[in-house]
Design an enzyme around this catalytic site. Structure first.
Site, short mmCIF file in Angstrom:
data_model
loop_
_atom_site.label_atom_id
_atom_site.label_comp_id
_atom_site.label_asym_id
_atom_site.label_seq_id
_atom_site.Cartn_x
_atom_site.Cartn_y
_atom_site.Cartn_z
N CYS A 85 39.62 21.96 -24.76
CA CYS A 85 38.34 21.36 -25.13
C CYS A 85 38.44 20.71 -26.52
CB CYS A 85 37.24 22.40 -25.04
SG CYS A 85 35.56 21.70 -25.04
N HIS A 194 38.11 25.35 -19.58
CA HIS A 194 38.46 26.53 -20.38
C HIS A 194 39.14 27.61 -19.54
CE1 HIS A 194 36.22 25.73 -24.21
NE2 HIS A 194 35.62 24.86 -23.42
N GLU A 196 40.76 30.12 -20.60
CA GLU A 196 40.62 31.43 -21.26
C GLU A 196 39.37 32.17 -20.83
OE1 GLU A 196 38.28 28.80 -24.09
OE2 GLU A 196 39.80 28.63 -22.53
#
Length: 223
Positions: A85, A194, A196
């Site tokens: 991002c 994302h 994560e």
């Protein structure tokens, strides 16, 4: 394996990135934007957020942080680097990746569980995937539209450097549905979604993001 996670003023996903690193039994090493060395890490993650408040342009000030003086030559020398991002925006501003990220075409902040197709499963961060597989991980951005001139887009496509692409709806108007790209060597990857936030059952839409982190672990261990 030691993976550095850089924190800039305004970073907000650095702890999530560190958690993802620990989820694959690697050591997460905190790197501050003012650090002038990388503490001997084996890879680096530039996390999401709003580095330096996104003043000027997203990632434009972070590109000049002291830590980048060490990161840029290391990345050019082959160090695996993942920009997520805002981290993707920083990589483009630092000219480690081509193109730019601009405001979403609908002028709205997007926050969805996004379906993606993995196009390149040979980079340092995607080697545990199979090309063509579809995955679902969160996407959250206001300036996530990937843009580049036609020659650059053609080169990215022709060289196989489109790493992930939006499947189905293109949520931010990215040219050719591009969600993530790599450099020529495949050690540097930037993506807007994302991974994560999708590494543990019950937290996020899937655990599909975990393989981005196991990929780099496998790549470094086998090097």
């Amino acid at each position: 394996m030691r993976i550095g996670v850089v924190t800039f003023p305004g970073s907000l996903d650095d702890r999530d990135a560190a958690r993802a690193v620990r989820a694959v039994d690697a050591e997460a090493v905190s790197l501050w934007h003012g650090d002038r060395d990388l503490k001997g890490v084996d890879a680096v993650i530039l996390p999401g957020g709003f580095s330096y408040g996104d003043y000027l342009r997203c990632g434009a000030i972070a590109r000049f942080a002291p830590v980048m003086d060490a990161l840029v030559p290391a990345a050019q020398g082959g160090l695996p680097v993942l920009g997520i991002c805002n981290g993707f925006q920083v990589l483009c501003e630092a000219h480690l990746l081509p193109g730019a990220l601009v405001r979403n075409d609908d002028r709205r902040f997007t926050c969805v569980d996004q379906l993606l197709r993995v196009e390149n499963a040979s980079t340092a961060w995607t080697s545990d995937f199979v090309a063509g597989v579809e995955i679902t991980i969160p996407l959250k951005n206001g300036e996530g539209g990937f843009v580049a001139d036609e020659a650059t887009l053609d080169a990215l496509e022709g060289d196989g450097r489109v790493v992930v692409r939006y499947a189905g709806r293109n949520p931010n108007g990215s040219y050719r549905g591009i969600a993530g790209i790599s450099n020529e060597r495949g050690n540097i990857v930037g993506l807007m979604p994302h991974p994560e936030h999708a590494v543990e059952t019950g937290y996020g839409p899937s655990t599909d993001g975990l393989r981005f982190f196991t990929s780099v672990l496998s790549k470094v261990v086998s090097a």
